[in-house]
Write a protein that holds these residues in place. Structure first.
Motif, PDB file in Angstrom:
ATOM      1  N   ALA A 198      -9.433  19.784  -5.385  1.00  0.00           N
ATOM      2  CA  ALA A 198      -8.915  18.536  -5.938  1.00  0.00           C
ATOM      3  C   ALA A 198      -7.658  18.765  -6.765  1.00  0.00           C
ATOM      4  O   ALA A 198      -6.785  17.892  -6.843  1.00  0.00           O
ATOM      5  CB  ALA A 198      -9.988  17.855  -6.788  1.00  0.00           C
ATOM      6  N   LEU A 199      -7.536  19.946  -7.386  1.00  0.00           N
ATOM      7  CA  LEU A 199      -6.361  20.240  -8.199  1.00  0.00           C
ATOM      8  C   LEU A 199      -5.126  20.543  -7.356  1.00  0.00           C
ATOM      9  O   LEU A 199      -4.004  20.165  -7.721  1.00  0.00           O
ATOM     10  CB  LEU A 199      -6.638  21.442  -9.121  1.00  0.00           C
ATOM     11  CG  LEU A 199      -7.536  21.235 -10.328  1.00  0.00           C
ATOM     12  CD1 LEU A 199      -7.725  22.550 -11.064  1.00  0.00           C
ATOM     13  CD2 LEU A 199      -6.947  20.195 -11.271  1.00  0.00           C
ATOM     14  N   THR A 200      -5.319  21.214  -6.244  1.00  0.00           N
ATOM     15  CA  THR A 200      -4.184  21.679  -5.450  1.00  0.00           C
ATOM     16  C   THR A 200      -3.248  20.552  -5.014  1.00  0.00           C
ATOM     17  O   THR A 200      -2.026  20.669  -5.184  1.00  0.00           O
ATOM     18  CB  THR A 200      -4.681  22.477  -4.227  1.00  0.00           C
ATOM     19  OG1 THR A 200      -5.500  23.566  -4.676  1.00  0.00           O
ATOM     20  CG2 THR A 200      -3.522  23.013  -3.423  1.00  0.00           C
ATOM     21  N   PRO A 201      -3.755  19.436  -4.454  1.00  0.00           N
ATOM     22  CA  PRO A 201      -2.829  18.355  -4.099  1.00  0.00           C
ATOM     23  C   PRO A 201      -2.135  17.746  -5.307  1.00  0.00           C
ATOM     24  O   PRO A 201      -0.997  17.286  -5.187  1.00  0.00           O
ATOM     25  CB  PRO A 201      -3.737  17.319  -3.407  1.00  0.00           C
ATOM     26  CG  PRO A 201      -4.946  18.079  -3.001  1.00  0.00           C
ATOM     27  CD  PRO A 201      -5.132  19.124  -4.032  1.00  0.00           C
ATOM     28  N   LEU A 202      -2.804  17.732  -6.458  1.00  0.00           N
ATOM     29  CA  LEU A 202      -2.166  17.195  -7.660  1.00  0.00           C
ATOM     30  C   LEU A 202      -0.963  18.032  -8.073  1.00  0.00           C
ATOM     31  O   LEU A 202       0.040  17.514  -8.560  1.00  0.00           O
ATOM     32  CB  LEU A 202      -3.183  17.117  -8.801  1.00  0.00           C
ATOM     33  CG  LEU A 202      -4.369  16.172  -8.592  1.00  0.00           C
ATOM     34  CD1 LEU A 202      -5.311  16.233  -9.786  1.00  0.00           C
ATOM     35  CD2 LEU A 202      -3.890  14.750  -8.389  1.00  0.00           C
ATOM     36  N   VAL A 203      -1.071  19.346  -7.875  1.00  0.00           N
ATOM     37  CA  VAL A 203       0.090  20.206  -8.134  1.00  0.00           C
ATOM     38  C   VAL A 203       1.160  19.950  -7.087  1.00  0.00           C
ATOM     39  O   VAL A 203       2.360  19.932  -7.386  1.00  0.00           O
ATOM     40  CB  VAL A 203      -0.328  21.687  -8.138  1.00  0.00           C
ATOM     41  CG1 VAL A 203       0.864  22.586  -8.405  1.00  0.00           C
ATOM     42  CG2 VAL A 203      -1.404  21.937  -9.184  1.00  0.00           C
ATOM     43  N   GLY A 204       0.724  19.730  -5.845  1.00  0.00           N
ATOM     44  CA  GLY A 204       1.679  19.492  -4.770  1.00  0.00           C
ATOM     45  C   GLY A 204       2.512  18.241  -4.960  1.00  0.00           C
ATOM     46  O   GLY A 204       3.685  18.200  -4.567  1.00  0.00           O
ATOM     47  N   VAL A 205       1.932  17.199  -5.558  1.00  0.00           N
ATOM     48  CA  VAL A 205       2.681  15.953  -5.778  1.00  0.00           C
ATOM     49  C   VAL A 205       3.363  15.943  -7.141  1.00  0.00           C
ATOM     50  O   VAL A 205       3.997  14.957  -7.508  1.00  0.00           O
ATOM     51  CB  VAL A 205       1.748  14.725  -5.649  1.00  0.00           C
ATOM     52  CG1 VAL A 205       1.150  14.657  -4.265  1.00  0.00           C
ATOM     53  CG2 VAL A 205       0.645  14.748  -6.701  1.00  0.00           C
ATOM     54  N   GLY A 206       3.222  17.031  -7.902  1.00  0.00           N
ATOM     55  CA  GLY A 206       3.946  17.158  -9.157  1.00  0.00           C
ATOM     56  C   GLY A 206       3.288  16.528 -10.362  1.00  0.00           C
ATOM     57  O   GLY A 206       3.940  16.363 -11.400  1.00  0.00           O
TER      58      GLY A 206
END
Length: 246
Positions: free
Chosen positions: A59-67
């Motif tokens: 769940a964290l990884t996409p949040l980092v991906g979108v900044g």
């Protein structure tokens, strides 16, 4: 990809600014250093609640991906997740039968202390937070060469463990005889790279850069050119010989 696109469409504008400000904001001085440890505890607590570090980090990884979350903030969250996931093993150990309770608890505690010492090794001292710099470099490389991510997974999650396992089965002498020179080579290259960027005058003129090596040893561009040509050839071949329609 769908998860990243969905989060990217949802977390825009004011919502993204609010989440970014809350999660990435540091504590006021002189307690700025506390923020990372609070994030570590939050990651451990959330992982303990969901009983899965994979769910939390996925769940964290996409949040980092979108900044929305910075790399520096997600690092302690991930470390805390590795610590929180040991709670599942501890709970399972406590549910064991009486005659197996001691052995199960020992295994669970090994898991706990292994992750705890990993955190103590790679987080408290800022200079030892090498995974952040390594992740940044690998991310930039994967953004430029998309195939590099697949190569990285195949090498370090399949081939490298397989080679180490085969060498260990051959005996500790074989493993040491091959492993020690490889480790020395890696340390030597890392040291030379560091001196090239910081203190090149300490090196002989030949080692102040890697220009004397072949291009394919210092750059991924030749491999990228080859993969691009093969991909284009496959597309042209598929377009030239379309599948028979029924």
């Amino acid at each position: 990809m769908l998860l990243v696109k969905l989060l990217n469409s949802m977390l825009k504008g004011q919502v993204s600014n609010v989440i970014n400000k809350i999660i990435n904001t540091d504590s006021p001085p002189p307690f700025t250093w506390v923020t990372g440890y609070l994030a570590l505890l939050a990651g451990a607590g959330m992982t303990f609640l969901v009983q899965s570090s994979s769910v939390f980090t996925s769940a964290l990884t996409p949040l980092v991906g979108v900044g929305v979350i910075s790399l520096e903030r997600v690092y302690p969250l991930t470390l805390g997740s590795n610590l929180g996931t040991t709670g599942t093993a501890l709970l399972a150990a406590l549910a064991s039968r009486a005659e197996k309770l001691a052995a199960a608890t020992q295994v669970a505690l090994c898991h706990f202390f292994f992750n705890l010492f990993g955190i103590l090794l790679w987080y408290p001292i800022p200079a030892t937070r090498l995974p952040i710099r390594m992740a940044s470099a690998l991310g930039k490389c994967a953004a430029r060469y998309r195939w590099f991510a697949v190569l990285y997974l195949v090498l370090f999650f399949l081939l490298f463990p397989l080679v180490v396992f085969v060498l260990s089965m051959a005996g500790w002498k074989v493993l040491t005889g091959i492993g020690v020179p490889v480790i020395i080579l890696i340390i030597s290259v890392a040291t030379i790279n560091f001196l090239q960027s910081r203190r090149p005058e300490f090196l002989p003129p030949k080692l102040q850069n890697w220009n004397f090596l072949p291009v394919w040893l210092t750059s991924l561009q030749p491999m990228d050119d080859l993969i691009t040509r093969v991909t284009l050839w496959c597309r042209q071949t598929r377009g030239r010989y379309p599948p028979n329609s029924t």
